[in-house]
Write an enzyme that holds these catalytic residues in place. Structure first.
Site, PDB file in Angstrom:
ATOM      1  N   GLU A   1      53.250  34.056  42.336  1.00  0.00           N
ATOM      2  CA  GLU A   1      54.221  35.165  42.293  1.00  0.00           C
ATOM      3  C   GLU A   1      55.336  34.990  43.307  1.00  0.00           C
ATOM      4  OE1 GLU A   1      51.712  38.626  42.713  1.00  0.00           O
ATOM      5  OE2 GLU A   1      51.252  38.626  40.593  1.00  0.00           O
TER       6      GLU A   1
ATOM      7  N   GLU B   1      47.346  35.789  35.082  1.00  0.00           N
ATOM      8  CA  GLU B   1      46.713  37.019  35.587  1.00  0.00           C
ATOM      9  C   GLU B   1      47.016  38.144  34.628  1.00  0.00           C
ATOM     10  OE1 GLU B   1      47.503  38.310  39.624  1.00  0.00           O
ATOM     11  OE2 GLU B   1      47.536  36.232  40.330  1.00  0.00           O
TER      12      GLU B   1
HETATM   13  C1  BGP Z   1      48.807  40.014  41.936  1.00  0.00           C
HETATM   14  C2  BGP Z   1      48.188  39.003  42.865  1.00  0.00           C
HETATM   15  C3  BGP Z   1      46.730  38.967  42.876  1.00  0.00           C
HETATM   16  C4  BGP Z   1      46.036  40.270  42.543  1.00  0.00           C
HETATM   17  C5  BGP Z   1      46.750  41.149  41.555  1.00  0.00           C
HETATM   18  C6  BGP Z   1      46.262  42.565  41.501  1.00  0.00           C
HETATM   19  O1  BGP Z   1      50.017  40.430  42.458  1.00  0.00           O
HETATM   20  O2  BGP Z   1      48.608  37.679  42.582  1.00  0.00           O
HETATM   21  O3  BGP Z   1      46.338  38.356  44.072  1.00  0.00           O
HETATM   22  O4  BGP Z   1      45.502  40.905  43.600  1.00  0.00           O
HETATM   23  O5  BGP Z   1      48.121  41.188  41.745  1.00  0.00           O
HETATM   24  O6  BGP Z   1      46.838  43.303  42.540  1.00  0.00           O
HETATM   25  P1  BGP Z   1      46.051  44.320  43.440  1.00  0.00           P
HETATM   26  O7  BGP Z   1      44.918  43.558  44.041  1.00  0.00           O
HETATM   27  O8  BGP Z   1      47.027  44.777  44.466  1.00  0.00           O
HETATM   28  O9  BGP Z   1      45.598  45.406  42.549  1.00  0.00           O
END
Ligand code: BGP
Length: 487
Positions: A192, A386
């Site tokens: 990201e 993701e």
């Molecule tokens: C993305 C990241 C992840 C993950 C996901 C969910 O931005 O790459 O590492 O954590 O989001 O986000 P969160 O854990 O804040 O709910």
């Protein structure tokens, strides 16, 4: 519902995790502290106030570091993947994963970032992880930088704002290619990379009070990351011409609040500045026209080295990876301000969508739209690395988690992936976030769970760490076994 199966035979089904949210053992085997080890969630803050927390100052870092060794910030304790990786990888294999996405922690391999040789114990650990993945006939997808920059580089250089960090990162990536270059077919340079705008410290190590011009440093840091990504892509091609280097953004798909042309223009600008700037540079190989005006308006002057232009042009990404959780709504009206949380940034409310318990607006059709807009613009293979639902799972009296809401979320998104494949989009694979419960990146809460496997640990770090398959585990197993026919 279309019944013909459209998922390609070699479609890469799998799941993803990140080192900083799973490994724990943050000081073991001479590991150094990473930025993620000191970014934390203060339970006193309301969830809506989280945005404030993303602007990190030196004082916040010191407070967090002083607490090293306590369980107060469970992110650095992860879910003990460092010791339980065999069990966790076996569970992925049991679901039938073709690919497993994980990250290597930079501060484990180069504890301060400035060493000239890598920490062998760290490389040995990742060697064992890869062996385990191969043993189960899965393909590894490795993220080289997933918010895990050595904290020492923040203190000395203000993170990626300093050009010297490019060489240190190159040395780190080169040490990975030297050891694992023939075993890893898919890499991602930066997780990201557009997160630098919204969660600057975590993504680039830039600290607000160390910067004379914060915005200037944010964009200079991102420029250095672009250059670093190009340099390591060049290196990877020398070492293994068959391996693929992907770029990755969090796609903040954005809709206009109304059909008022002002809102539509605002939507265009948000898409350009928050999404396409990054992929235009990394896939097309040059800064896009619209950033000129943005930089001029915001007094940002990027410093370029002589080699940069050619590097960006010649070493573009082989594929475009992205995370997709939500869609956003924007408006040009000055009185319209964000009303709900989302992935890294907040948004106006969309009256047509439901939200997760964390206010993230759930939009499966937006994924079809996203896949089409990306493919239309770049015509390179895409990879969804993701996608998932953060929810507060509660085991029933038998200790089972029946997460029908998660199945519903994933099923609806995969239906739209199927639609996009029928539209003609070239998609390499899908790695759900996350294969197993882990500590939330944004909030450091354990209770914001994404996994197919439940981990017994609470927000304070208490629990047996026992792994239990959720209902979604068996559902996803079936999806993969049928190659997406049975959603
Ligand atoms: C993305 C990241 C992840 C993950 C996901 C969910 O931005 O790459 O590492 O954590 O989001 O986000 P969160 O854990 O804040 O709910």
């Amino acid at each position: 519902m279309q019944k013909t199966n459209v998922f390609p035979k070699d479609f890469l089904w799998g799941g993803a995790i990140a080192a900083c949210q799973t490994e724990g053992a943050y000081l073991e085997d001479n590991s150094g502290l990473a930025v993620s080890d000191v970014s934390f969630f203060d339970p006193k803050l309301d969830r809506q106030d989280l945005a404030k927390h993303r602007r990190i100052t030196s004082e916040i870092i010191e407070t967090a570091m002083a607490d090293t060794g306590t369980a107060r910030y469970p992110k650095r304790h992860g879910v003990d993947f460092y010791h339980r990786y065999k069990e966790d990888i076996a569970l992925c294999a049991e679901m039938g994963f073709k690919v497993f996405r994980f990250s290597i922690k930079w501060s484990r391999v180069f504890p301060t970032g400035e060493e000239l040789t890598p920490n062998q114990a760290a490389l040995d650990f990742y060697d064992r992880v890869l062996t385990e993945i191969e043993k189960h006939h899965m393909i590894p997808l490795v993220t080289i930088s997933h918010f895990e920059m050595p904290l020492a580089l923040v203190n000395r250089y203000n993170g990626w704002a300093d050009r010297r960090v490019v060489d240190m990162f190159y040395r780190y990536a080169d040490s990975l290619f030297a050891r694992f270059g023939q075993r890893v077919p898919y890499w991602i340079s930066f997780n990201e990379i557009n997160a630098g705008r919204f969660s600057t410290f975590k993504s680039t190590g830039v600290v607000e009070d160390k910067s004379a011009n914060y915005l200037q440093d944010c964009y200079q840091a991102v420029h250095h990351q672009f250059v670093a990504a190009a340099k390591i892509t060049k290196r990877l091609r020398e070492i293994n011409p068959n391996a693929k280097m992907g770029c990755m953004i969090a796609r903040f798909t954005t809709y206009a609040a109304t059909s008022n042309p002002d809102d539509v223009l605002q939507m265009m600008l948000d898409e350009q500045h928050d999404n396409f700037f990054y992929t235009d540079v990394m896939v097309r190989g040059a800064y896009p026209h619209y950033m000129k005006r943005f930089f001029a308006d915001n007094n940002v002057k990027i410093v370029w080295a002589a080699e940069d232009e050619a590097l960006l042009k010649n070493y573009t990404a082989d594929y475009l990876a992205f995370s997709y959780y939500v869609s956003n709504v924007t408006s040009a009206a000055p009185e319209a301000s964000a009303t709900t949380e989302g992935n890294l940034r907040s948004s106006l409310k969309n009256p047509y969508l439901e939200s997760s318990a964390w206010g993230w607006q759930i939009d499966p059709k937006g994924l079809r739209y996203t896949l089409n807009t990306f493919y239309d613009r770049y015509q390179v293979p895409l990879f969804i690395v993701e996608n998932g639902l953060g929810a507060e799972d509660v085991p029933d009296e038998k200790g089972q988690v029946v997460d029908t809401y998660r199945i519903d979320y994933l099923q609806k998104h995969l239906e739209q992936v199927r639609e996009a494949l029928i539209d003609g989009v070239d998609l390499l694979g899908y790695t759900a976030w996350s294969s197993i419960d882990l500590v939330s990146s944004g909030t450091s809460e354990m209770s914001k769970r994404y996994g197919f496997v439940y981990v017994d640990q609470d927000d304070e770090g208490h629990g047996s760490l026992m792994r239990t398959r959720k209902a979604s585990f068996y559902w996803y197993q079936q999806v993969i076994a049928s190659n997406g026919e049975d959603l």
